[in-house]
Design an enzyme around this catalytic site. Structure first.
Site, short mmCIF file in Angstrom:
data_model
loop_
_atom_site.label_atom_id
_atom_site.label_comp_id
_atom_site.label_asym_id
_atom_site.label_seq_id
_atom_site.Cartn_x
_atom_site.Cartn_y
_atom_site.Cartn_z
N CYS A 4 116.11 79.64 -13.34
CA CYS A 4 115.08 80.01 -12.37
C CYS A 4 114.10 81.06 -12.89
O CYS A 4 113.27 80.78 -13.73
CB CYS A 4 115.76 80.43 -11.07
SG CYS A 4 114.65 80.47 -9.64
N LYS A 19 122.43 84.28 -16.18
CA LYS A 19 121.03 84.57 -15.89
C LYS A 19 120.68 85.99 -16.35
O LYS A 19 121.34 86.96 -15.98
CB LYS A 19 120.77 84.40 -14.40
CG LYS A 19 119.31 84.45 -13.98
CD LYS A 19 119.17 84.13 -12.50
CE LYS A 19 117.70 84.05 -12.08
NZ LYS A 19 117.58 83.69 -10.65
N GLU A 26 120.30 75.85 -9.29
CA GLU A 26 120.94 77.15 -9.39
C GLU A 26 122.04 77.27 -8.32
O GLU A 26 121.84 76.90 -7.16
CB GLU A 26 119.87 78.23 -9.18
CG GLU A 26 120.34 79.65 -9.31
CD GLU A 26 119.20 80.65 -9.23
OE1 GLU A 26 119.46 81.85 -9.44
OE2 GLU A 26 118.04 80.24 -8.97
#
Length: 266
Positions: A150, A116, A45
């Protein structure tokens, strides 16, 4: 059935001082991964910039087609390897910042971009806008490849949505922090098993500011195995995504076809 050899780059530790430093680290990892026979390099990330940017994230953000994106395309083409990388993305219309990842093919073409959707903690919610498109996929050398970042993978609904949409390899750049080691050690293999797909999870390593990253990057397979697992330090793992194993496992473990969706509520 195709086999895709991939490399997981855990690291480098620390925040690159400049965009050129981040690109140089990516170039080194791509060179080493290609030398190991990998066709895909997965990085963590926000791999181009580092995670712990604080208010400096605004100054490091670029559009999806900005100078760093073009440089990554050149790196991928130079080494003949597809690359997944993370970066802070600025929307050119709204000016909003997103925690994003992109998949670039071995010829340098951009195959997919993902923002994200589940932001974690005060730092992310204070600096980024969540994406609104969960399912982002591309075909990579015959393997249907999806992207999450994540915290996204810790939501079972997100991974199940990918499984139902045909994702075979779920790529997850991450910045998992200690003491949440159990996410890498337990949750990731469970997600791969219950959804019958491969999960490639590339974490950061070491400490950045207040963040202490867990490492423990892994490739989790649909048969419950973990073909590759890193420790705490910077590492480059190489492992195979075997679609023959994937289809055999799906035939034996029929979670997706045995679902009774009419009984479930959100």
């Amino acid at each position: 059935m195709p086999t895709l050899r991939l490399a997981l780059h855990q690291g480098p530790a620390g925040v690159p001082r400049t965009a050129e430093d981040g690109l140089a680290a990516l170039d080194d990892a791509a060179r080493a991964a290609a030398a190991g026979g990998a066709r895909l390099l997965v990085t963590p990330e926000l791999s181009l910039t580092g995670y712990a940017l604080g208010d400096g994230v605004d100054g490091r953000a670029e559009t999806a087609d900005g100078p760093s994106a073009r440089a990554v395309s050149r790196i991928a083409a130079a080494h003949g390897i597809a690359v997944v990388y993370g970066y802070p993305e600025r929307d050119p219309d709204s000016g909003a910042l997103h925690n994003s990842a992109a998949l670039v093919g071995a010829d340098g073409r951009v195959l997919a971009g993902y923002r994200k959707t589940h932001l974690y903690g005060d730092y992310e919610t204070g600096h980024f806008t969540p994406g609104d498109r969960l399912l982002v996929q591309a075909d990579l050398e015959g393997v249907r490849t999806g992207l999450l970042i994540c915290y996204d993978v810790e939501f079972p609904e997100a991974v199940r949505a990918h499984a139902l949409a045909g994702t075979e390899l779920l790529v997850v750049p991450t910045a998992l922090m200690r003491p949440y080691d159990f996410v890498a050690e337990t949750v990731l293999p469970a997600r791969a098993w219950e959804n019958q797909l491969y999960v490639a999870y590339a974490d950061r390593a070491g400490r950045e500011g207040d963040f202490d990253f867990a490492g423990l990057s892994c490739l989790a397979a649909p048969d419950g195995s973990v073909p590759a697992r890193a420790g705490r330090d910077e590492a480059l793992l190489v492992a195979d995504v075997d679609t023959a194993l994937l289809h055999a496992s799906r035939a034996r473990n029929t979670y997706l076809t045995d679902r009774r969706a009419a009984l479930y509520t959100t």
